[in-house]
Design a protein around this motif. Structure first.
Motif, PDB file in Angstrom:
ATOM      1  N   LYS A  57       0.818  -1.209   0.000  1.00  0.00           N
ATOM      2  CA  LYS A  57       0.000   0.000   0.000  1.00  0.00           C
ATOM      3  C   LYS A  57       0.855   1.264   0.000  1.00  0.00           C
ATOM      4  CE  LYS A  57      -3.457   0.133   2.887  1.00  0.00           C
ATOM      5  NZ  LYS A  57      -4.253  -0.018   4.142  1.00  0.00           N
ATOM      6  N   GLY A  58       2.153   1.124   0.331  1.00  0.00           N
ATOM      7  CA  GLY A  58       3.031   2.281   0.398  1.00  0.00           C
ATOM      8  C   GLY A  58       4.312   1.942   1.125  1.00  0.00           C
ATOM      9  N   LEU A  59       5.236   2.880   1.126  1.00  0.00           N
ATOM     10  CA  LEU A  59       6.527   2.703   1.779  1.00  0.00           C
ATOM     11  C   LEU A  59       6.560   3.524   3.051  1.00  0.00           C
ATOM     12  CD1 LEU A  59       9.530   1.793   1.856  1.00  0.00           C
ATOM     13  CD2 LEU A  59      10.059   3.814   0.464  1.00  0.00           C
ATOM     14  N   LEU A  60       6.869   2.872   4.171  1.00  0.00           N
ATOM     15  CA  LEU A  60       7.076   3.549   5.451  1.00  0.00           C
ATOM     16  C   LEU A  60       8.532   3.366   5.836  1.00  0.00           C
ATOM     17  CD1 LEU A  60       6.318   4.936   8.107  1.00  0.00           C
ATOM     18  CD2 LEU A  60       5.488   2.717   8.940  1.00  0.00           C
ATOM     19  N   LEU A  61       9.291   4.461   5.818  1.00  0.00           N
ATOM     20  CA  LEU A  61      10.704   4.422   6.178  1.00  0.00           C
ATOM     21  C   LEU A  61      10.873   5.047   7.555  1.00  0.00           C
ATOM     22  CD1 LEU A  61      13.711   4.995   3.855  1.00  0.00           C
ATOM     23  CD2 LEU A  61      13.714   5.965   6.158  1.00  0.00           C
ATOM     24  N   ILE A  62      11.405   4.268   8.496  1.00  0.00           N
ATOM     25  CA  ILE A  62      11.527   4.682   9.897  1.00  0.00           C
ATOM     26  C   ILE A  62      12.995   4.766  10.283  1.00  0.00           C
ATOM     27  CG2 ILE A  62      10.915   4.150  12.279  1.00  0.00           C
ATOM     28  CD1 ILE A  62       8.647   2.376  11.176  1.00  0.00           C
ATOM     29  N   LYS A 120      11.618   1.010  -6.313  1.00  0.00           N
ATOM     30  CA  LYS A 120      11.692   0.117  -7.474  1.00  0.00           C
ATOM     31  C   LYS A 120      11.675  -1.347  -7.051  1.00  0.00           C
ATOM     32  CE  LYS A 120      14.484  -0.924 -11.572  1.00  0.00           C
ATOM     33  NZ  LYS A 120      15.701  -0.571 -12.357  1.00  0.00           N
ATOM     34  N   LYS A 121      12.508  -1.687  -6.078  1.00  0.00           N
ATOM     35  CA  LYS A 121      12.658  -3.083  -5.664  1.00  0.00           C
ATOM     36  C   LYS A 121      11.367  -3.666  -5.108  1.00  0.00           C
ATOM     37  CE  LYS A 121      15.310  -6.069  -2.527  1.00  0.00           C
ATOM     38  NZ  LYS A 121      16.447  -6.142  -1.573  1.00  0.00           N
ATOM     39  N   TYR A 122      10.641  -2.875  -4.308  1.00  0.00           N
ATOM     40  CA  TYR A 122       9.463  -3.402  -3.625  1.00  0.00           C
ATOM     41  C   TYR A 122       8.150  -2.960  -4.271  1.00  0.00           C
ATOM     42  CZ  TYR A 122      12.865  -4.696  -0.062  1.00  0.00           C
ATOM     43  OH  TYR A 122      13.944  -5.244   0.601  1.00  0.00           O
ATOM     44  N   ASN A 123       8.225  -2.422  -5.481  1.00  0.00           N
ATOM     45  CA  ASN A 123       7.024  -2.060  -6.251  1.00  0.00           C
ATOM     46  C   ASN A 123       6.070  -1.172  -5.450  1.00  0.00           C
ATOM     47  OD1 ASN A 123       7.725  -3.638  -8.604  1.00  0.00           O
ATOM     48  ND2 ASN A 123       7.229  -5.455  -7.392  1.00  0.00           N
ATOM     49  N   ILE A 124       6.622  -0.084  -4.934  1.00  0.00           N
ATOM     50  CA  ILE A 124       5.823   0.839  -4.131  1.00  0.00           C
ATOM     51  C   ILE A 124       4.952   1.682  -5.059  1.00  0.00           C
ATOM     52  CG2 ILE A 124       5.910   2.700  -2.440  1.00  0.00           C
ATOM     53  CD1 ILE A 124       7.038  -0.003  -1.451  1.00  0.00           C
ATOM     54  N   PRO A 125       3.665   1.799  -4.763  1.00  0.00           N
ATOM     55  CA  PRO A 125       2.799   2.627  -5.622  1.00  0.00           C
ATOM     56  C   PRO A 125       3.198   4.097  -5.544  1.00  0.00           C
ATOM     57  CG  PRO A 125       1.642   1.929  -3.630  1.00  0.00           C
ATOM     58  CD  PRO A 125       2.911   1.167  -3.657  1.00  0.00           C
ATOM     59  N   ALA A 126       2.898   4.831  -6.589  1.00  0.00           N
ATOM     60  CA  ALA A 126       3.268   6.248  -6.659  1.00  0.00           C
ATOM     61  C   ALA A 126       2.552   7.052  -5.581  1.00  0.00           C
ATOM     62  CB  ALA A 126       2.911   6.799  -8.046  1.00  0.00           C
ATOM     63  N   ASN A 127       3.239   8.055  -5.071  1.00  0.00           N
ATOM     64  CA  ASN A 127       2.675   9.006  -4.111  1.00  0.00           C
ATOM     65  C   ASN A 127       2.195   8.340  -2.818  1.00  0.00           C
ATOM     66  OD1 ASN A 127       2.991  11.066  -6.123  1.00  0.00           O
ATOM     67  ND2 ASN A 127       1.107  10.317  -7.070  1.00  0.00           N
ATOM     68  N   LYS A 128       2.940   7.336  -2.388  1.00  0.00           N
ATOM     69  CA  LYS A 128       2.599   6.630  -1.143  1.00  0.00           C
ATOM     70  C   LYS A 128       3.881   6.407  -0.321  1.00  0.00           C
ATOM     71  CE  LYS A 128      -1.811   5.965  -2.168  1.00  0.00           C
ATOM     72  NZ  LYS A 128      -1.851   6.762  -3.393  1.00  0.00           N
ATOM     73  N   PHE A 129       4.596   7.472  -0.058  1.00  0.00           N
ATOM     74  CA  PHE A 129       5.873   7.382   0.642  1.00  0.00           C
ATOM     75  C   PHE A 129       5.820   8.176   1.950  1.00  0.00           C
ATOM     76  CE2 PHE A 129      10.368   9.386   0.613  1.00  0.00           C
ATOM     77  CZ  PHE A 129      10.801   8.545   1.638  1.00  0.00           C
ATOM     78  N   ILE A 130       6.047   7.475   3.065  1.00  0.00           N
ATOM     79  CA  ILE A 130       6.065   8.086   4.397  1.00  0.00           C
ATOM     80  C   ILE A 130       7.484   7.997   4.947  1.00  0.00           C
ATOM     81  CG2 ILE A 130       5.032   8.088   6.703  1.00  0.00           C
ATOM     82  CD1 ILE A 130       2.888   6.141   5.560  1.00  0.00           C
ATOM     83  N   LYS A 158      10.275  12.990  -3.163  1.00  0.00           N
ATOM     84  CA  LYS A 158       9.560  13.770  -2.155  1.00  0.00           C
ATOM     85  C   LYS A 158       8.614  12.860  -1.358  1.00  0.00           C
ATOM     86  CE  LYS A 158       9.446  17.996  -4.974  1.00  0.00           C
ATOM     87  NZ  LYS A 158       9.896  17.440  -6.282  1.00  0.00           N
ATOM     88  N   PRO A 159       8.613  12.967  -0.046  1.00  0.00           N
ATOM     89  CA  PRO A 159       7.675  12.168   0.748  1.00  0.00           C
ATOM     90  C   PRO A 159       6.265  12.745   0.681  1.00  0.00           C
ATOM     91  CG  PRO A 159       8.982  13.557   2.192  1.00  0.00           C
ATOM     92  CD  PRO A 159       9.521  13.765   0.796  1.00  0.00           C
ATOM     93  N   ASP A 160       5.295  11.878   0.920  1.00  0.00           N
ATOM     94  CA  ASP A 160       3.892  12.293   0.915  1.00  0.00           C
ATOM     95  C   ASP A 160       3.352  12.520   2.318  1.00  0.00           C
ATOM     96  OD1 ASP A 160       3.315  11.852  -2.075  1.00  0.00           O
ATOM     97  OD2 ASP A 160       4.254   9.978  -1.448  1.00  0.00           O
ATOM     98  N   LEU A 161       3.988  11.908   3.308  1.00  0.00           N
ATOM     99  CA  LEU A 161       3.677  12.123   4.720  1.00  0.00           C
ATOM    100  C   LEU A 161       4.991  12.143   5.481  1.00  0.00           C
ATOM    101  CD1 LEU A 161       0.747   9.549   5.310  1.00  0.00           C
ATOM    102  CD2 LEU A 161       0.537  11.957   4.682  1.00  0.00           C
ATOM    103  N   VAL A 162       5.057  12.990   6.532  1.00  0.00           N
ATOM    104  CA  VAL A 162       6.275  13.126   7.322  1.00  0.00           C
ATOM    105  C   VAL A 162       5.902  13.098   8.799  1.00  0.00           C
ATOM    106  CG1 VAL A 162       8.284  14.583   7.800  1.00  0.00           C
ATOM    107  CG2 VAL A 162       7.287  14.563   5.503  1.00  0.00           C
ATOM    108  N   PHE A 163       6.719  12.426   9.618  1.00  0.00           N
ATOM    109  CA  PHE A 163       6.454  12.425  11.062  1.00  0.00           C
ATOM    110  C   PHE A 163       7.753  12.360  11.855  1.00  0.00           C
ATOM    111  CE2 PHE A 163       7.012   7.942  10.290  1.00  0.00           C
ATOM    112  CZ  PHE A 163       7.487   7.404  11.484  1.00  0.00           C
ATOM    113  N   PHE A 319      -3.916   9.004   2.527  1.00  0.00           N
ATOM    114  CA  PHE A 319      -3.677   8.447   1.203  1.00  0.00           C
ATOM    115  C   PHE A 319      -4.958   8.158   0.424  1.00  0.00           C
ATOM    116  CE2 PHE A 319       0.712   6.552   2.437  1.00  0.00           C
ATOM    117  CZ  PHE A 319       1.330   7.743   2.092  1.00  0.00           C
ATOM    118  N   TYR A 320      -5.996   7.817   1.141  1.00  0.00           N
ATOM    119  CA  TYR A 320      -7.186   7.313   0.436  1.00  0.00           C
ATOM    120  C   TYR A 320      -8.433   8.139   0.713  1.00  0.00           C
ATOM    121  CZ  TYR A 320      -4.056   3.398  -0.227  1.00  0.00           C
ATOM    122  OH  TYR A 320      -2.972   2.621  -0.563  1.00  0.00           O
TER     123      TYR A 320
END
Length: 322
Positions: A57-62, A120-130, A158-163, A319-320
């Motif tokens: 559903k998206g990429l969450l990088l912590i 690219k590697k994990y097929n993350i959908p566009a505009n779903k990066f946290i 560019k990230p779509d959500l930031v925390f 996102f939705y």
């Protein structure tokens, strides 16, 4: 002696990684992998990935706090496992060696490199990066986001959500907090941390804020003395959450501190500034009383203050939403 202590901390984190990740991930029954980006170095520039059972559903990088391995992050918060179960691909990187003085510059360079690879590697959908993190990792996450929007370079995602979870944002305020801890000399833990970080700041920024104010402003993700909050202004169009456990009673009893020296002052100031700039999706999340160490000891600076289930609901909504 303090340098040796930081080295011991690094070795302890590395040594505990396999044990902690193995037990945590077996319990959670998540698919996972650890990827080393340098063949001959297992101490830095690697990441742990938690992979959802279905299409991502998206990429969450912590990003963990200073010198925190992926294992430490998983031990302090349920967010990685909870988000993965909810369908997100979760990445927890170890970006730099603990002995690195310029850890933020190293982290920024590697984030710029690694994020397109992950998408690219994990097929993350566009505009779903946290992107986000705890403590200094939160500052690094916000700084990455700010530079991505500032530079507007197609090669910097560019990230779509930031925390951020109780991150220090204003390096001038942080310097003053460290000076206060050393002068006060009340908490051995606080004095040891402050002394080491002051040593690093002097090397990184060429002295104190009064000696080199422009550098402190340039490397802060929020700077109260600058117009529009300095680098924070570049977050005016992206949803931002800053989590804080503003337990002033704990600070008084355990550190003999005051509100002006807490990360809370940066976080509240940053969110207020973003709202002034028109960001209606900038939120200060008050987590009073919710911060605890993994052993159950009360501490208002720990990742546990974040409610993982509620975080996933927020991400899904952002996102939705229709």
């Amino acid at each position: 002696m303090r340098k040796n202590n930081f080295g011991k901390m690094r070795n302890m984190h590395i040594a505990s990684t396999i044990l902690l990740l193995s037990s945590s991930l077996q319990l959670a029954a998540q698919k996972s992998e650890i990827v080393y980006r340098e063949k001959n170095d297992s101490t830095q520039n690697y990441y742990m990935a938690l992979l959802p059972d279905s299409t991502s559903k998206g990429l969450l990088l912590i990003i963990g706090g200073f010198c925190a391995s992926p294992a430490v992050v998983i031990n302090e918060t349920t967010l990685p496992v909870t988000a993965c179960k909810a369908g997100y691909t979760v990445i927890i990187p170890a970006l730099y060696n603990c002995d690195s003085i310029n850890s933020n510059a190293i982290a920024q360079k590697r984030l710029i490199e690694i994020i397109p690879e992950l998408i690219k590697k994990y097929n993350i959908p566009a505009n779903k990066f946290i992107i986000g993190g705890q403590s200094m990792g939160g500052h690094q996450a916000l700084f990455y986001a700010e530079q991505a929007f500032k530079l507007n370079d197609k090669n910097i995602i560019k990230p779509d959500l930031v925390f951020g979870v109780d991150p220090p944002l204003n390096m001038k305020r942080l310097w003053n907090s460290f000076i206060h801890s050393v002068q006060l000399n009340f908490s051995d833990v606080a004095v040891a941390e402050a002394t080491e970080q002051l040593r690093r700041f002097k090397i990184l920024y060429g002295g104190s804020p009064s000696q080199n104010p422009k550098k402190y402003e340039a490397f802060s993700s929020y700077f109260a003395d600058a117009k529009d909050g300095g680098n924070a202004k570049y977050l005016k169009n992206v949803p931002v959450r800053l989590y804080c456990d503003p337990d002033i009673s704990w600070i008084i009893e355990k550190r003999r501190g005051s509100a002006e020296f807490m990360n809370m002052s940066d976080l509240s100031g940053c969110i207020s500034q973003l709202k002034i700039l028109g960001n209606n999706n900038a939120e200060f999340i008050n987590c009073l009383g919710k911060g605890f160490k993994p052993d159950g000891t009360r501490h208002p600076h720990f990742f546990s203050m974040l409610d993982a289930d509620e975080f996933v609901l927020w991400a899904n909504k952002m996102f939705y939403k229709k």
